[in-house]
Design a protein around this motif. Structure first.
Motif, PDB file in Angstrom:
ATOM      1  N   GLU A 117       0.588  -0.154  -4.922  1.00  0.00           N
ATOM      2  CA  GLU A 117       1.214   0.865  -5.756  1.00  0.00           C
ATOM      3  C   GLU A 117       1.352   2.187  -4.995  1.00  0.00           C
ATOM      4  N   LEU A 118       0.332   2.542  -4.201  1.00  0.00           N
ATOM      5  CA  LEU A 118       0.386   3.791  -3.441  1.00  0.00           C
ATOM      6  C   LEU A 118       1.493   3.775  -2.395  1.00  0.00           C
ATOM      7  N   VAL A 119       1.779   2.583  -1.837  1.00  0.00           N
ATOM      8  CA  VAL A 119       2.850   2.481  -0.840  1.00  0.00           C
ATOM      9  C   VAL A 119       4.162   2.034  -1.471  1.00  0.00           C
ATOM     10  N   HIS A 120       4.192   1.921  -2.828  1.00  0.00           N
ATOM     11  CA  HIS A 120       5.417   1.617  -3.574  1.00  0.00           C
ATOM     12  C   HIS A 120       5.974   0.237  -3.225  1.00  0.00           C
ATOM     13  N   TYR A 121       5.046  -0.707  -3.007  1.00  0.00           N
ATOM     14  CA  TYR A 121       5.423  -2.089  -2.745  1.00  0.00           C
ATOM     15  C   TYR A 121       6.441  -2.163  -1.589  1.00  0.00           C
ATOM     16  N   ASP A 122       7.533  -2.895  -1.778  1.00  0.00           N
ATOM     17  CA  ASP A 122       8.540  -3.023  -0.712  1.00  0.00           C
ATOM     18  C   ASP A 122       9.795  -2.233  -1.056  1.00  0.00           C
ATOM     19  N   VAL A 123       9.652  -1.181  -1.862  1.00  0.00           N
ATOM     20  CA  VAL A 123      10.802  -0.382  -2.284  1.00  0.00           C
ATOM     21  C   VAL A 123      11.139   0.636  -1.204  1.00  0.00           C
ATOM     22  N   GLY A 124      12.385   0.672  -0.802  1.00  0.00           N
ATOM     23  CA  GLY A 124      12.876   1.763   0.032  1.00  0.00           C
ATOM     24  C   GLY A 124      12.671   1.634   1.512  1.00  0.00           C
ATOM     25  N   GLY A 125      12.105   0.557   2.009  1.00  0.00           N
ATOM     26  CA  GLY A 125      11.957   0.384   3.459  1.00  0.00           C
ATOM     27  C   GLY A 125      11.121   1.466   4.118  1.00  0.00           C
ATOM     28  N   ARG A 126      10.016   1.859   3.515  1.00  0.00           N
ATOM     29  CA  ARG A 126       9.197   2.950   4.031  1.00  0.00           C
ATOM     30  C   ARG A 126       8.348   2.536   5.229  1.00  0.00           C
ATOM     31  N   ILE A 127       8.063   3.504   6.089  1.00  0.00           N
ATOM     32  CA  ILE A 127       7.137   3.334   7.215  1.00  0.00           C
ATOM     33  C   ILE A 127       6.073   4.411   7.085  1.00  0.00           C
ATOM     34  N   PHE A 128       4.820   4.042   7.309  1.00  0.00           N
ATOM     35  CA  PHE A 128       3.699   4.940   7.103  1.00  0.00           C
ATOM     36  C   PHE A 128       2.925   5.169   8.397  1.00  0.00           C
ATOM     37  N   THR A 129       2.439   6.400   8.564  1.00  0.00           N
ATOM     38  CA  THR A 129       1.507   6.749   9.628  1.00  0.00           C
ATOM     39  C   THR A 129       0.096   6.704   9.050  1.00  0.00           C
ATOM     40  N   TYR A 130      -0.852   6.105   9.791  1.00  0.00           N
ATOM     41  CA  TYR A 130      -2.213   5.951   9.250  1.00  0.00           C
ATOM     42  C   TYR A 130      -3.264   6.294  10.294  1.00  0.00           C
ATOM     43  N   VAL A 131      -4.447   6.629   9.788  1.00  0.00           N
ATOM     44  CA  VAL A 131      -5.649   6.825  10.599  1.00  0.00           C
ATOM     45  C   VAL A 131      -6.809   6.166   9.861  1.00  0.00           C
ATOM     46  N   LEU A 132      -7.630   5.427  10.594  1.00  0.00           N
ATOM     47  CA  LEU A 132      -8.850   4.820  10.057  1.00  0.00           C
ATOM     48  C   LEU A 132     -10.041   5.501  10.716  1.00  0.00           C
ATOM     49  N   THR A 133     -10.869   6.190   9.924  1.00  0.00           N
ATOM     50  CA  THR A 133     -11.989   6.938  10.487  1.00  0.00           C
ATOM     51  C   THR A 133     -13.156   6.009  10.807  1.00  0.00           C
ATOM     52  N   LEU A 134     -14.172   6.567  11.456  1.00  0.00           N
ATOM     53  CA  LEU A 134     -15.348   5.779  11.826  1.00  0.00           C
ATOM     54  C   LEU A 134     -16.143   5.346  10.606  1.00  0.00           C
ATOM     55  N   ASP A 135     -15.947   6.009   9.467  1.00  0.00           N
ATOM     56  CA  ASP A 135     -16.645   5.614   8.235  1.00  0.00           C
ATOM     57  C   ASP A 135     -15.696   4.938   7.255  1.00  0.00           C
ATOM     58  N   SER A 136     -14.673   4.277   7.783  1.00  0.00           N
ATOM     59  CA  SER A 136     -13.793   3.407   6.990  1.00  0.00           C
ATOM     60  C   SER A 136     -12.939   4.155   5.977  1.00  0.00           C
ATOM     61  N   LEU A 137     -12.653   5.426   6.213  1.00  0.00           N
ATOM     62  CA  LEU A 137     -11.732   6.158   5.346  1.00  0.00           C
ATOM     63  C   LEU A 137     -10.314   5.981   5.884  1.00  0.00           C
ATOM     64  N   PHE A 138      -9.441   5.436   5.050  1.00  0.00           N
ATOM     65  CA  PHE A 138      -8.081   5.060   5.420  1.00  0.00           C
ATOM     66  C   PHE A 138      -7.126   6.117   4.875  1.00  0.00           C
ATOM     67  N   ARG A 139      -6.484   6.900   5.771  1.00  0.00           N
ATOM     68  CA  ARG A 139      -5.549   7.948   5.375  1.00  0.00           C
ATOM     69  C   ARG A 139      -4.148   7.556   5.818  1.00  0.00           C
ATOM     70  N   PHE A 140      -3.136   7.819   4.962  1.00  0.00           N
ATOM     71  CA  PHE A 140      -1.771   7.483   5.359  1.00  0.00           C
ATOM     72  C   PHE A 140      -0.765   8.268   4.531  1.00  0.00           C
ATOM     73  N   THR A 141       0.372   8.560   5.156  1.00  0.00           N
ATOM     74  CA  THR A 141       1.521   9.169   4.501  1.00  0.00           C
ATOM     75  C   THR A 141       2.782   8.519   5.049  1.00  0.00           C
ATOM     76  N   GLU A 142       3.862   8.658   4.309  1.00  0.00           N
ATOM     77  CA  GLU A 142       5.139   8.134   4.797  1.00  0.00           C
ATOM     78  C   GLU A 142       5.645   8.996   5.952  1.00  0.00           C
ATOM     79  N   THR A 143       6.312   8.366   6.881  1.00  0.00           N
ATOM     80  CA  THR A 143       6.860   9.072   8.031  1.00  0.00           C
ATOM     81  C   THR A 143       8.268   8.570   8.295  1.00  0.00           C
TER      82      THR A 143
END
Length: 613
Positions: free
Chosen positions: A352-378
């Motif tokens: 739901e946060l990535v809006h499924y397969d709607v719109g052909g989005r690409i996301f930039t992500y970072v995974l921290t050492l304590d498993s925190l997953f951050r991402f935004t559309e790019t």
């Protein structure tokens, strides 16, 4: 992003991965005190290119520790941090430290942020935090209590320290104990307001308290206790930034429902609403031990930026920290939800946060050492380049676990292998598949979707040999989701082709908004009268505070007075004490004949001339 991709193409560090099998074997060393890790370089001597990227420094060996559950119950008598509401929006940033040595001094601390309780000086959180491998030598928990302020920096309301010199399975723990809030690091303005409230008997006293519980759940099921990490709970946070959305041009298109009703005789469309979405998800740790990457020093100023040394480095570091705070901004529109463990529902929330397969989005992500997953559309359509920079997403962290880009595709057959893995299947995009976007609503079952994730990051240059471990880690945290990994170098052609298909799909389906919700915080100007009226009609506005009503009435009276003063014109009647009905020169009729140069009281024309003068 172009600069990062070019750097990646030069070649990632070719250092071999550490042999984790030797580290995980039991032995006499495990019963001894923790050993300091042997520091190694982040770039092999045989490898050309700048320092950074994959770091093979091992985690120090130590006996398995204990798993503890920390509960932040409530706080009482917090200061009045917000002068507008005479209240506060408190939250806690808790940091856990132990005697375990870190791999490098730049490793970020173990932290958690609680949800914000709105307009309350006696907040109740009941927020849990489960941490593994806490050593028998104990821990120190530092709780910083803040007042959330989206328009400015967050005011600190005080600190609380919880210490345990030693723990074991027989340790009685801490059961809902009240700890005094230390005021020394708190906001002077907030405590001044609190003191004024005490003087007027609005509150009882100046002293605040935080109630905390700590419980030992048992021995951590791990072979090496050399690091602490978050087990749970799993949570997701969705941030919205109207200001950033306006800068990016991410707005809601006007539709048929946006027009004013026809019976009003108007066809004026509603104001366009802008927003941008950033996401954080706490995954279940630990991240694989070998996933350890340092920033790449591709330019001389980069090290100064990450270490905040020198004038230039300090300014750049502060700027990126500020950008991170703006993108991952907490305000009244921020959504926050907890899950006990990875589950199908947790995977559905990710989709739901990535809006499924709607719109052909690409996301930039970072995974921290304590498993925190951050991402935004790019993407190229975004005018602000910082959204593609992993430096901003990591909050200028010297070390992270992994980084890159990903996108989502929908499969025609959920229980077949993905086409990228050789399965007899189709995916959207590039294929047009029925029973889903853009014609129909997305399917909710995670087995219909795959995540294509890579290591395309010039900032940290994640090692491609770790992609199988990344795949396993994501499959564990997102049950039911198909995970496909791509190497930005070895699979460069394939990766570029698939991303181009995403971009073409986005052009075809239209530039959809990321998230649309009009902010009702300080980012909305007072001139939005129509929107305020709508909110009031629909019952979305809170009942106004008595102080707000008094201020509104006082402001209205002051405004009326100013308007009256501007429009005031002196009267012709100089004898105002006789009243408003007394006409000018009304008494002149009985005053006798006019003298030379004076107007006759019986001559109307002459009277008019005098009145005009």
């Amino acid at each position: 992003m172009a600069e990062e991709k070019d750097l990646t193409q030069d070649g990632a560090p070719a250092a071999d991965l550490p042999d984790t099998s030797e580290k995980h074997e039991g032995g006499s060393d495990m019963s001894q005190s923790p050993l300091k890790p042997q520091k190694t370089g982040t770039n092999s001597s045989k490898t050309k290119g700048p320092a950074g990227g994959f770091d093979d420094t091992p985690i120090p060996k130590a006996p398995p520790g204990y798993t503890i559950k920390i509960t932040f119950h409530k706080a009482t008598n917090l200061p009045l941090a917000d002068i507008n509401t005479l209240s506060a929006d408190p939250f806690i940033i808790a940091e856990l430290s132990t005697t375990l040595p870190t791999r490098h001094k730049e490793d970020p601390p173990l932290q958690i942020r609680t949800p914000t309780i709105r307009q309350c000086t006696d907040p109740v959180w009941n927020c849990e935090w489960i941490v593994a491998n806490v050593p028998a030598s104990g821990f120190r928990l530092k709780c910083r209590i803040y007042d959330e302020d989206p328009a400015d920096h967050d005011d600190r309301l005080g600190n609380v320290h919880v210490d345990a010199d030693s723990i074991n399975e027989q340790w009685p723990g801490i059961d809902d104990v009240s700890y005094p809030v230390k005021k020394r690091m708190g906001s002077k303005r907030a405590y001044l307001l609190r003191a004024v409230a005490v003087c007027f008997n609005k509150v009882e006293h100046m002293h605040g308290f935080l109630n905390v519980s700590v419980q030992v759940l048992g021995k951590t099921n791990d072979t090496n206790g050399g690091r602490t990490y978050t087990i749970g709970p799993q949570f997701w946070i969705r941030h919205q930034s109207p200001l950033l959305g306006r800068l990016l041009g991410q707005k809601e298109p006007n539709g048929e429902d946006d027009a004013v009703p026809q019976n009003t005789g108007k066809s004026k469309p509603k104001a366009e609403k802008y927003n941008f979405q950033a996401n954080q998800m706490q995954l279940r740790g630990p991240v694989p031990e070998a996933m350890y990457h340092r920033f790449v020093e591709f330019k001389p100023f980069v090290k100064a930026m990450f270490t905040a040394t020198g004038v230039r480095g300090f300014i750049l570091s502060k700027t990126l920290h500020h950008q991170h705070a703006r993108v991952y901004n907490f305000d009244q529109n921020t959504e926050f939800q907890m899950f006990k463990e990875p589950s199908k529902e947790f995977t559905q929330k990710f989709l739901e946060l990535v809006h499924y397969d709607v719109g052909g989005r690409i996301f930039t992500y970072v995974l921290t050492l304590d498993s925190l997953f951050r991402f935004t559309e790019t993407g190229k359509e975004f005018g602000i380049d910082m959204l593609s920079k992993h430096t901003m997403h990591s909050d200028v962290a010297a070390y992270i676990a992994f980084s890159g880009e990903f996108f989502i595709r929908r499969l025609k057959h959920p229980h077949r292998a993905a086409p990228e893995e050789g399965g007899d299947n189709q995916s959207h995009p590039p294929d047009d598949i029925a029973d889903g976007p853009p014609e129909d609503d997305p399917k909710k079952d995670p087995s219909y979707y795959e995540i294509i994730i890579d290591n395309d990051s010039g900032t940290y240059r994640p090692n491609a040999k770790l992609l199988p471990q990344l795949k396993e880690f994501f499959e564990t945290n997102f049950p039911g989701l198909h995970v496909v990994t791509l190497d930005c170098q070895g699979d460069a052609d394939k990766m570029n082709e698939m991303k181009q298909q995403q971009r073409e799909r986005k052009k075809k389906e239209g530039n959809h908004i990321i998230y649309t919700q009009l902010s009702r915080t300080s980012s909305m100007s007072s001139s939005d009268v129509d929107e305020l009226d709508r909110l009031e009609r629909e019952g979305e506005m809170r009942e106004p505070h008595l102080r707000h009503q008094v201020m509104r009435q006082a402001g209205a009276r002051a405004g009326a007075t100013k308007t009256h003063m501007k429009e005031y014109k002196p009267s012709n009647n100089r004898e105002g004490w006789r009243g408003s009905k007394h006409q000018a020169r009304e008494d002149d009729a009985g005053a006798g004949p006019a003298k030379d140069g004076e107007a006759s009281p019986n001559n109307d024309k002459e009277n008019e001339k005098v009145a005009a003068k």
